[in-house]
Design an enzyme around this catalytic site. Structure first.
Site, PDB file in Angstrom:
ATOM      1  CE1 TYR A   1      -2.937  -6.532   8.879  1.00  0.00           C
ATOM      2  CE2 TYR A   1      -5.140  -5.590   8.967  1.00  0.00           C
ATOM      3  CZ  TYR A   1      -3.961  -5.814   8.277  1.00  0.00           C
ATOM      4  OH  TYR A   1      -3.799  -5.320   7.004  1.00  0.00           O
TER       5      TYR A   1
ATOM      6  CD  GLU B   1      -5.896  -4.901   4.424  1.00  0.00           C
ATOM      7  OE1 GLU B   1      -5.662  -4.603   5.612  1.00  0.00           O
ATOM      8  OE2 GLU B   1      -6.387  -4.118   3.590  1.00  0.00           O
TER       9      GLU B   1
ATOM     10  CG  ASN C   1      -7.419   2.297   5.722  1.00  0.00           C
ATOM     11  OD1 ASN C   1      -8.275   1.450   5.447  1.00  0.00           O
ATOM     12  ND2 ASN C   1      -6.902   2.390   6.936  1.00  0.00           N
TER      13      ASN C   1
ATOM     14  CG  ASN D   1      -9.249  -1.269   1.970  1.00  0.00           C
ATOM     15  OD1 ASN D   1      -8.881  -2.433   2.103  1.00  0.00           O
ATOM     16  ND2 ASN D   1      -9.042  -0.351   2.897  1.00  0.00           N
ATOM     17  CD  GLU D   2      -9.923  -2.664   6.440  1.00  0.00           C
ATOM     18  OE1 GLU D   2      -9.779  -1.581   7.019  1.00  0.00           O
ATOM     19  OE2 GLU D   2      -9.291  -3.688   6.757  1.00  0.00           O
TER      20      GLU D   2
ATOM     21  CD  GLN E   1       0.418  -2.628   3.756  1.00  0.00           C
ATOM     22  OE1 GLN E   1       1.257  -2.066   3.065  1.00  0.00           O
ATOM     23  NE2 GLN E   1      -0.627  -1.948   4.250  1.00  0.00           N
TER      24      GLN E   1
ATOM     25  CD  GLU F   1      -2.754   1.054   2.583  1.00  0.00           C
ATOM     26  OE1 GLU F   1      -2.750   0.018   3.278  1.00  0.00           O
ATOM     27  OE2 GLU F   1      -3.559   1.976   2.753  1.00  0.00           O
TER      28      GLU F   1
HETATM   29  O1  AHR Z   1      -2.834  -2.891   6.087  1.00  0.00           O
HETATM   30  C1  AHR Z   1      -2.964  -1.707   6.803  1.00  0.00           C
HETATM   31  C2  AHR Z   1      -4.387  -1.190   6.826  1.00  0.00           C
HETATM   32  O2  AHR Z   1      -5.191  -2.084   7.550  1.00  0.00           O
HETATM   33  C3  AHR Z   1      -5.065  -1.098   5.491  1.00  0.00           C
HETATM   34  O3  AHR Z   1      -4.833   0.132   4.876  1.00  0.00           O
HETATM   35  C4  AHR Z   1      -6.514  -1.244   5.826  1.00  0.00           C
HETATM   36  O4  AHR Z   1      -7.242  -1.842   4.789  1.00  0.00           O
HETATM   37  C5  AHR Z   1      -6.519  -2.056   7.097  1.00  0.00           C
HETATM   38  O5  AHR Z   1      -7.324  -1.493   8.058  1.00  0.00           O
END
Ligand code: AHR
Length: 505
Positions: free
Chosen positions: A244, A292, A72, A172-173, A351, A27
């Site tokens: 995460y 992700e 994001n 995204n999200e 990432q 990103e």
């Molecule tokens: O990977 C970091 C961030 O985590 C990304 O920009 C977003 O999609 C997620 O919240």
């Protein structure tokens, strides 16, 4: 010594592994692009400014697809800013990560980087500040051969041949209020449908990913998926999942069990997809893009509010200094993905460089591997063919959030073409090694090629700029096979890769 038994059977196949399950993500965030993959004045920079040392580490990871440019970031991105002569590209206020974006790297540069890294691009379109028009123009720019405004623009920019980008994410999200242009499920579902429709009209060969929930803890999960798919089912090929995990409370037993929650998340999304399928009387199967996933929390502990930082051209964000226990959870998460490979067709470790990443760069200096690099590299290099269903009989434990956590986490892959079986196995036990008997039904005449072990005398050990090889895996683990019984000793708290090959007659 504790003992466990596992049965694998040649006939009990979960599914064919799509190699894109070993994807990753880059990103425009922190130092992922600038001083990560791209640093024109670095001694190792190639003629386009890409760091060759980083490319080398990425190639060794064997990543088949990389999601780009966000995240994001994409929800405020004008893709047109990043194409054409570099000196004419605008500098913009980038609101997601509070940066000044120079647009030195854009779509064409990233496609070039991907070629050099031996990978392909998974493109995300902006459905935050923009919509149908920008999305369809971008597909035309990238994938249409020529003779139209945007395809000819690409050719003028020096790319005669189309990029033929196959997989596209619809935003995204969009369920998160941190997202620029956050939407309700209904609003997003409508927009995603209309964008998907015209994107596929421009190029019917593309595959589309609808944005699912940002995580299983979102209050809108899984209603979000149900509503979004209600709008988009016939047009999309995948729904995305993000997660995460962290261990701020330093409860390792609980932390390394979090892959069980990841599996629950996958199962719930599969059920939701199939509910919509039934509702629509559809024959089409929508699959999962887990685009992700990773461990992320060390950088949060610094307590920095990114939105309160001064504007900066390049600022380090989310640079995780991973420790050994993180590698163990990453191994368990890889196993979780493989155990659902019949529906998880794409997954992206988030990432790839500097930002929550397996590779760290020093500006002007070295690039080195974080501990999470290794389990990913092993899986991406050896976990191909089909995944076999594990029938596990293991001692178990309870932790704060989980009951009956098996000490042994495992999956096996069988590559018939190469005559190779790879058994991936984690021993979650912090105190004791485990003897595991793997019964390999239907497999005759295999021998052990190697047993790679990743273990550590200190669960908080990591690799650093000064000690880049502080925590590395070793060969020579204890495994022997008699007939179809493979007996292995899995050291306490370890990641194991046991590679078998059919004996030549
Ligand atoms: O990977 C970091 C961030 O985590 C990304 O920009 C977003 O999609 C997620 O919240």
């Amino acid at each position: 010594m504790k003992k466990a038994k596992v049965i694998y059977d040649k006939e009990f196949v979960i599914g064919q592994i799509d190699k894109r399950i070993y994807g990753s993500f880059l990103e425009h965030m922190g130092r992922a692009i600038y001083t990560g993959i791209y640093e024109p004045d670095h001694p190792q920079a190639d003629e386009m400014g890409f760091r060759k040392d980083v490319l080398e580490l990425v190639r060794k990871l064997n990543v088949p697809i990389v999601r780009y440019p966000g995240g994001n970031f994409v929800s405020g991105y004008n893709w047109e800013d990043g194409v054409g002569p570099k000196e004419k590209r605008p500098r913009r206020l980038e609101l997601a990560w509070r940066a000044i974006e120079t647009n030195e790297v854009g779509i064409n540069e990233f496609v070039e980087w991907a070629k050099r890294a031996n990978t392909s691009v998974m493109m995300t379109v902006n459905l935050g500040t923009r919509g149908i028009d920008a999305a369809r123009n971008l597909v035309e720019y990238c994938n249409f051969p020529g003779g139209t405004y945007y395809s000819d623009l690409r050719r003028q920019h020096g790319y005669e041949q189309p990029h033929n980008i196959k997989v596209w994410c619809l935003g995204n999200e969009m369920d998160g209020d941190w997202q620029i242009g956050h939407k309700t499920a209904y609003e997003y579902g409508r927009l995603a449908r209309e964008a998907a429709k015209v994107m596929k009209w421009v190029d019917p060969s593309i595959e589309l990913v609808a944005a699912g929930s940002s995580g299983p803890k979102m209050p809108t999960f899984p209603e979000w998926e149900a509503i979004v798919l209600d709008h988009t089912y016939d047009l999309v090929d995948y729904v995305s999942l993000h997660v995460y995990y962290g261990n701020p409370e330093k409860d390792t037993k609980n932390f390394v069990a979090k892959s069980l929650e990841m599996e629950e998340f996958i199962k719930t999304v599969i059920s939701t997809i199939d509910y919509v399928k039934a509702k629509k009387r559809s024959k089409k199967v929508v699959n999962i893009s887990f685009d992700e996933w990773n461990v992320w929390y060390h950088a949060h502990l610094e307590g920095k509010d990114e939105k309160a930082q001064p504007w900066a051209r390049i600022r380090a964000i989310a640079e995780e200094d991973y420790v050994f226990e993180d590698a163990i959870l990453v191994g368990c998460m890889l196993i979780a993905l493989l155990k659902h490979c019949d529906r998880v067709r794409i997954a992206c470790m988030a990432q790839l460089v500097n930002v929550i990443a397996p590779i760290t760069t020093v500006k002007g200096g070295i690039a080195y591997r974080q501990v999470i690099y290794y389990p990913f590299m092993h899986a991406a290099n050896y976990g191909h063919g089909v995944a076999l269903l594990p029938k596990v009989n293991s001692p178990k434990y309870d932790s704060k959030d989980f009951t009956d956590v098996p000490y042994i986490e495992t999956v096996a892959t069988y590559n018939e073409e190469k005559g190779e079986i790879t058994v991936f196995a984690v021993n979650r036990d912090l105190e004791e090694e485990m003897q595991v008997e793997f019964k390999l039904d239907g497999f005759e005449g295999f021998e052990v090629v190697e047993h790679i072990v990743y273990e550590s005398d200190d669960i908080y050990k990591g690799n650093t700029q000064d000690k880049p090889d502080n925590a590395v895996p070793h060969k020579g683990g204890s495994s022997k096979i008699e007939g179809n019984i493979l007996t292995s000793i899995l050291p306490k708290f370890s990641w194991n890769v046991i590679r078998l090959k059919k004996r030549e007659n």
